[in-house]
Design an enzyme around this catalytic site. Structure first.
Site, mmCIF file in Angstrom:
data_model
loop_
_atom_site.group_PDB
_atom_site.id
_atom_site.type_symbol
_atom_site.label_atom_id
_atom_site.label_comp_id
_atom_site.label_asym_id
_atom_site.label_seq_id
_atom_site.Cartn_x
_atom_site.Cartn_y
_atom_site.Cartn_z
ATOM 1 N N ASP A 67 0.840 -1.313 0.025
ATOM 2 C CA ASP A 67 0.159 0.025 -0.031
ATOM 3 C C ASP A 67 0.865 1.110 -0.029
ATOM 4 O OD1 ASP A 67 0.666 -0.514 2.582
ATOM 5 O OD2 ASP A 67 -1.127 -1.112 3.301
ATOM 6 N N ASP A 136 -8.221 -2.838 13.222
ATOM 7 C CA ASP A 136 -9.612 -3.161 12.754
ATOM 8 C C ASP A 136 -9.407 -4.493 11.786
ATOM 9 O OD1 ASP A 136 -8.152 -2.440 10.419
ATOM 10 O OD2 ASP A 136 -9.892 -0.756 9.889
ATOM 11 N N HIS A 138 -7.495 -5.155 9.221
ATOM 12 C CA HIS A 138 -7.296 -5.177 7.964
ATOM 13 C C HIS A 138 -5.954 -5.644 7.736
ATOM 14 C CE1 HIS A 138 -5.028 -0.939 8.983
ATOM 15 N NE2 HIS A 138 -4.212 -1.827 8.924
ATOM 16 N N GLU A 143 -10.054 -2.212 4.673
ATOM 17 C CA GLU A 143 -10.531 -2.020 5.710
ATOM 18 C C GLU A 143 -11.745 -2.762 5.630
ATOM 19 O OE1 GLU A 143 -8.753 -0.595 7.712
ATOM 20 O OE2 GLU A 143 -8.657 1.813 7.334
#
Ligand code: F6R
Length: 261
Positions: A67, A136, A138, A143
């Protein structure tokens, strides 16, 4: 999937780096998928040490990062290009032209994902994908509710991710709200997955990812679909796992792990 629990974060990091190093020694033309974040800093420090002290050779390796933030130039100290140069690429003998990240400064946001996917395909795909997990759930910046079939694309970040990573930005509100990320489907295409998770604050989410139902609410759970995935944890991160006895038995008895015990 296999789960390996090491006594300390340091041991988990060393094991992870050794798995990567051994893969590179077996295949000097490895294509690595790489992650950033706090957890990976010590993995890269260990790989740099292995390069310097054990002649681990990256001359023919290629890398694709998961990313990159949208809107940060490579020289911004919070860009993932800067992170990778600083923690790894500047200290090993990899050719910079063989290191790839999504272009956070592109004018073609809609087209960047397809360009990145084509670049991965052009080198024959990713041999080994290194992963962390976000609070979370990910992987990359996939997400909650990211399609488990998703490909590289731009994605808005959740409040929890903004809180987790905002600490690196001054002021925290200057953190970009969007990033490019490989998709869950892109990640699952890698021939091997190695996930490293350390620290108590990840204990609940990694238990959901490994032992819970597969769900786009915890995109890391998608690695349950992968046929060659290992999750390496320290004791603190393993605190909520229910199947620890079996995982430990497996690590202590599977012949493939013998050199690592
Ligand atoms: C970053 C990435 C993320 C991180 C995750 C954990 O390239 O892929 O999924 O792995 O956010 O980050 P740390 O290690 O900082 O807790």
């Amino acid at each position: 999937m296999e789960v390996i629990i090491q006594p300390t974060a340091e041991a988990a990091v060393k094991l992870t780096a050794r798995v990567l190093g051994d893969a590179l020694r077996r295949n000097p033309e490895m294509v690595f998928g790489l992650a950033t974040g706090a957890t990976m800093e010590s993995v890269y420090a260990e790989l740099v040490r292995m390069h310097r002290e054990e002649k681990l050779d990256f001359a023919n390796a290629k890398t694709f990062n998961l990313d990159e933030y949208i809107g940060l130039p490579p020289e911004d100290k919070n860009s993932y290009r800067y992170y990778m140069d600083n923690h790894l690429f500047n200290h090993i003998n990899i050719k910079k032209a063989n290191t790839h990240l999504p272009d956070g400064m592109t004018n073609d946001i809609a087209g960047e994902g397809a360009r990145y996917e084509a670049a991965i395909k052009a080198v024959g795909g990713i041999d080994l994908q290194l992963l962390g997990i976000g609070q979370d759930g990910h992987i990359g910046f996939n997400e909650p509710l990211s399609s488990l079939n998703s490909r590289t694309r731009d994605k808005s970040l959740t409040p929890l991710t903004l809180e987790q990573n905002g600490i690196y930005f001054d002021p925290p509100e200057s953190m970009p709200r969007r990033a490019f990320t490989m998709g869950v489907g892109t990640i699952l295409d890698a021939r091997r997955i190695v996930m490293l998770v350390t620290g108590e604050r990840k204990a609940q989410i990694i238990a959901r990812a490994v032992e819970g139902p597969v769900s786009s609410m915890v995109t890391a759970s998608a690695i349950q679909f992968h046929t060659n995935a290992v999750v390496i944890l320290d004791e603190a991160a393993a605190g909520c796992l229910q199947g620890r006895d079996y995982y430990n038995w497996s690590f202590n008895n599977e012949p493939c792990w013998e050199p690592y015990r």
